[in-house]
Write a protein that holds these residues in place. Structure first.
Motif, PDB file in Angstrom:
ATOM      1  N   VAL A  92       0.832  -1.209   0.000  1.00  0.00           N
ATOM      2  CA  VAL A  92       0.000   0.000   0.000  1.00  0.00           C
ATOM      3  C   VAL A  92       0.863   1.254   0.000  1.00  0.00           C
ATOM      4  N   THR A  93       1.927   1.219   0.788  1.00  0.00           N
ATOM      5  CA  THR A  93       2.837   2.365   0.837  1.00  0.00           C
ATOM      6  C   THR A  93       3.490   2.606  -0.514  1.00  0.00           C
ATOM      7  N   GLU A  94       3.895   1.499  -1.167  1.00  0.00           N
ATOM      8  CA  GLU A  94       4.518   1.633  -2.484  1.00  0.00           C
ATOM      9  C   GLU A  94       3.539   2.198  -3.501  1.00  0.00           C
ATOM     10  N   ARG A  95       2.274   1.736  -3.463  1.00  0.00           N
ATOM     11  CA  ARG A  95       1.270   2.272  -4.381  1.00  0.00           C
ATOM     12  C   ARG A  95       1.015   3.743  -4.111  1.00  0.00           C
ATOM     13  N   ASP A  96       0.945   4.099  -2.844  1.00  0.00           N
ATOM     14  CA  ASP A  96       0.730   5.504  -2.499  1.00  0.00           C
ATOM     15  C   ASP A  96       1.868   6.378  -3.012  1.00  0.00           C
ATOM     16  N   LEU A  97       3.105   5.899  -2.848  1.00  0.00           N
ATOM     17  CA  LEU A  97       4.252   6.669  -3.319  1.00  0.00           C
ATOM     18  C   LEU A  97       4.231   6.806  -4.840  1.00  0.00           C
ATOM     19  N   GLU A  98       3.870   5.703  -5.538  1.00  0.00           N
ATOM     20  CA  GLU A  98       3.832   5.746  -6.999  1.00  0.00           C
ATOM     21  C   GLU A  98       2.732   6.696  -7.487  1.00  0.00           C
ATOM     22  N   GLU A  99       1.561   6.625  -6.861  1.00  0.00           N
ATOM     23  CA  GLU A  99       0.467   7.498  -7.277  1.00  0.00           C
ATOM     24  C   GLU A  99       0.781   8.952  -6.935  1.00  0.00           C
ATOM     25  N   ARG A 100       1.469   9.163  -5.824  1.00  0.00           N
ATOM     26  CA  ARG A 100       1.866  10.532  -5.488  1.00  0.00           C
ATOM     27  C   ARG A 100       2.857  11.061  -6.519  1.00  0.00           C
ATOM     28  N   ARG A 101       3.769  10.186  -6.952  1.00  0.00           N
ATOM     29  CA  ARG A 101       4.748  10.601  -7.965  1.00  0.00           C
ATOM     30  C   ARG A 101       4.044  10.928  -9.283  1.00  0.00           C
ATOM     31  N   VAL A 102       3.075  10.071  -9.685  1.00  0.00           N
ATOM     32  CA  VAL A 102       2.333  10.318 -10.916  1.00  0.00           C
ATOM     33  C   VAL A 102       1.558  11.633 -10.822  1.00  0.00           C
ATOM     34  N   THR A 103       0.934  11.868  -9.676  1.00  0.00           N
ATOM     35  CA  THR A 103       0.179  13.106  -9.484  1.00  0.00           C
ATOM     36  C   THR A 103       1.083  14.326  -9.586  1.00  0.00           C
ATOM     37  N   LEU A 105       3.969  14.558 -11.196  1.00  0.00           N
ATOM     38  CA  LEU A 105       4.407  14.726 -12.582  1.00  0.00           C
ATOM     39  C   LEU A 105       3.292  15.313 -13.442  1.00  0.00           C
ATOM     40  N   TYR A 106       2.071  14.822 -13.232  1.00  0.00           N
ATOM     41  CA  TYR A 106       0.927  15.312 -13.999  1.00  0.00           C
ATOM     42  C   TYR A 106       0.686  16.797 -13.701  1.00  0.00           C
ATOM     43  N   THR A 107       0.696  17.138 -12.420  1.00  0.00           N
ATOM     44  CA  THR A 107       0.451  18.527 -12.029  1.00  0.00           C
ATOM     45  C   THR A 107       1.510  19.461 -12.619  1.00  0.00           C
ATOM     46  N   LYS A 108       2.765  19.038 -12.559  1.00  0.00           N
ATOM     47  CA  LYS A 108       3.842  19.869 -13.099  1.00  0.00           C
ATOM     48  C   LYS A 108       3.693  20.042 -14.611  1.00  0.00           C
ATOM     49  N   ALA A 109       3.338  18.951 -15.320  1.00  0.00           N
ATOM     50  CA  ALA A 109       3.183  19.033 -16.778  1.00  0.00           C
ATOM     51  C   ALA A 109       2.032  19.961 -17.154  1.00  0.00           C
ATOM     52  N   VAL A 110       0.916  19.869 -16.427  1.00  0.00           N
ATOM     53  CA  VAL A 110      -0.224  20.741 -16.715  1.00  0.00           C
ATOM     54  C   VAL A 110       0.134  22.203 -16.438  1.00  0.00           C
ATOM     55  N   GLU A 111       0.908  22.433 -15.376  1.00  0.00           N
ATOM     56  CA  GLU A 111       1.354  23.800 -15.091  1.00  0.00           C
ATOM     57  C   GLU A 111       2.229  24.334 -16.225  1.00  0.00           C
ATOM     58  N   GLN A 112       3.037  23.443 -16.808  1.00  0.00           N
ATOM     59  CA  GLN A 112       3.870  23.870 -17.934  1.00  0.00           C
ATOM     60  C   GLN A 112       3.016  24.283 -19.124  1.00  0.00           C
ATOM     61  N   LEU A 113       1.878  23.610 -19.322  1.00  0.00           N
ATOM     62  CA  LEU A 113       1.000  23.969 -20.436  1.00  0.00           C
ATOM     63  C   LEU A 113       0.424  25.370 -20.270  1.00  0.00           C
ATOM     64  N   GLY A 114       0.393  25.861 -19.045  1.00  0.00           N
ATOM     65  CA  GLY A 114      -0.120  27.200 -18.808  1.00  0.00           C
ATOM     66  C   GLY A 114       0.940  28.282 -18.891  1.00  0.00           C
ATOM     67  N   SER A 115       2.164  27.904 -19.250  1.00  0.00           N
ATOM     68  CA  SER A 115       3.241  28.888 -19.342  1.00  0.00           C
ATOM     69  C   SER A 115       3.028  29.809 -20.538  1.00  0.00           C
ATOM     70  N   LEU A 128       3.624  14.900 -20.504  1.00  0.00           N
ATOM     71  CA  LEU A 128       2.360  14.162 -20.420  1.00  0.00           C
ATOM     72  C   LEU A 128       2.407  12.886 -21.255  1.00  0.00           C
ATOM     73  N   GLU A 129       3.005  12.970 -22.427  1.00  0.00           N
ATOM     74  CA  GLU A 129       3.110  11.781 -23.278  1.00  0.00           C
ATOM     75  C   GLU A 129       3.901  10.690 -22.576  1.00  0.00           C
ATOM     76  N   ARG A 130       5.018  11.056 -21.993  1.00  0.00           N
ATOM     77  CA  ARG A 130       5.843  10.058 -21.295  1.00  0.00           C
ATOM     78  C   ARG A 130       5.083   9.464 -20.121  1.00  0.00           C
ATOM     79  N   LEU A 131       4.330  10.297 -19.415  1.00  0.00           N
ATOM     80  CA  LEU A 131       3.536   9.809 -18.296  1.00  0.00           C
ATOM     81  C   LEU A 131       2.507   8.790 -18.775  1.00  0.00           C
ATOM     82  N   GLY A 132       1.895   9.063 -19.919  1.00  0.00           N
ATOM     83  CA  GLY A 132       0.923   8.128 -20.464  1.00  0.00           C
ATOM     84  C   GLY A 132       1.555   6.826 -20.924  1.00  0.00           C
ATOM     85  N   GLN A 133       2.748   6.899 -21.470  1.00  0.00           N
ATOM     86  CA  GLN A 133       3.443   5.692 -21.903  1.00  0.00           C
ATOM     87  C   GLN A 133       3.745   4.773 -20.718  1.00  0.00           C
TER      88      GLN A 133
END
Length: 320
Positions: A92-103, A105-115, A128-133
């Motif tokens: 559970v801890t590992e899943r939480d860490l992975e999902e936190r990392r994905v979140t 990365l996603y948040t940072k990428a979306v913020e970049q789109l607003g630059s 975002l593409e790499r995250l989806g891959q």
């Protein structure tokens, strides 16, 4: 994004008083057996009494051995439950860490789109593409973000860019246009069923988007909606498959459009669409209603070789 923790089997706790009660019980059984054997023998001979004592203590030792075996089994079961609980918590801890990392990365990428800087926005697209891959469960969400970006207000060029040289384009080409072309290409790449990076089962919503030199050939999609979109430059959607009903309601096509050999499993509606140049619907297969009511074909349309369950051209306008 947090992982849910299912309740685990509680680790049983053995109280010491039960161990004491079991020990007293074993001692009492041994004492009762000893008295019974001595009383039953009814003889004062030492060998007989010794045998009775041996028998009683043998039975008591056996009962104690059974109790010890039960304790060992229970201890082993407790250790197994503790190990399972430790493994579950670690997972559970590992899943939480992975999902936190994905979140993150996603948040940072979306913020970049607003630059306000085009290179930063491009970086956000490719992040975002790499995250989806790497995370198939996030792919539809990433496609939704790409479509939302393309739906944002944009004037766009008056004509398409294909066939124009760098000198003709000039150095003042809108950087935002380049970012949008990159977003379109990412969609094309990952929706193409022949591409190694194909993302199956995706749906797109490009209503009211301005799409330049749009290509979607050789792709497979589920739901797709291009209603009131404006297509600048040539459009190529050849050999693609749409598994659900597809919408082009009120769409505007400023240049040639080619839908050759595409398949619309549940049909499509182009009602009130406007084709400024010629359009090809050759060898189309439509499993549902293929609707063109009030559609304008300024330079004509080619429907040769099509297989349609229900082709509706009510009030469609063709050149005289």
């Amino acid at each position: 994004m947090t992982a849910s923790t299912a309740p685990s089997e509680p680790v049983p706790v053995l109280k010491w008083r039960w161990i004491a009660v079991a020990a007293v019980a074993v001692a009492a059984v041994t004492g009762v057996l000893l008295w019974s054997f001595l009383a039953w023998s009814g003889r004062p001979d030492a060998p007989v009494r010794i045998d009775a004592v041996k028998t009683a203590f043998g039975v008591g030792a056996g009962a104690g051995g059974v109790f010890a075996l039960w304790l060992a089994t229970r201890r082993q079961r407790t250790l197994e439950l503790q190990l399972a609980e430790t493994t579950r918590v670690a997972a559970v801890t590992e899943r939480d860490l992975e999902e936190r990392r994905v979140t993150e990365l996603y948040t940072k990428a979306v913020e970049q789109l607003g630059s306000d800087k085009a290179p930063v926005r491009l970086g956000g697209l490719y992040a975002l593409e790499r995250l989806g891959q790497d995370n198939p469960k996030q792919r539809q969400m990433i496609v939704n973000v790409l479509c939302a970006y393309l739906r944002m207000p944009f004037m766009g060029p008056k004509t398409g860019l294909r066939g124009r040289t760098g000198a003709e384009l000039g150095e003042d080409t809108d950087p935002e246009l380049l970012v949008r072309l990159a977003a379109q290409e990412l969609l094309k790449t990952h929706l193409s069923h022949d591409d190694p990076g194909h993302w199956p089962g995706m749906s797109v919503d490009l209503q009211r988007a301005v799409l330049v030199d749009f290509r979607l050939s050789g792709c497979t999609l589920a739901a797709a909606d291009f209603s009131r979109a404006r297509f600048v430059g040539a459009v190529h959607i050849r050999g693609s498959r749409f598994t659900r009903r597809t919408g082009f309601y009120g769409a505007e096509f400023t240049d040639i459009a080619n839908f050759d050999r595409s398949v619309f499993d549940e049909g499509a509606f182009f009602s009130w669409a406007h084709f400024a140049r010629s359009v090809r619907f050759t060898r189309i297969r439509s499993g549902g209603k293929f609707q063109f009511s009030h559609t304008v074909f300024a330079e004509g349309a080619d429907f040769e070789g099509g297989e349609h369950e229900d082709l509706d051209l009510t009030d469609a306008q063709f050149p005289a």
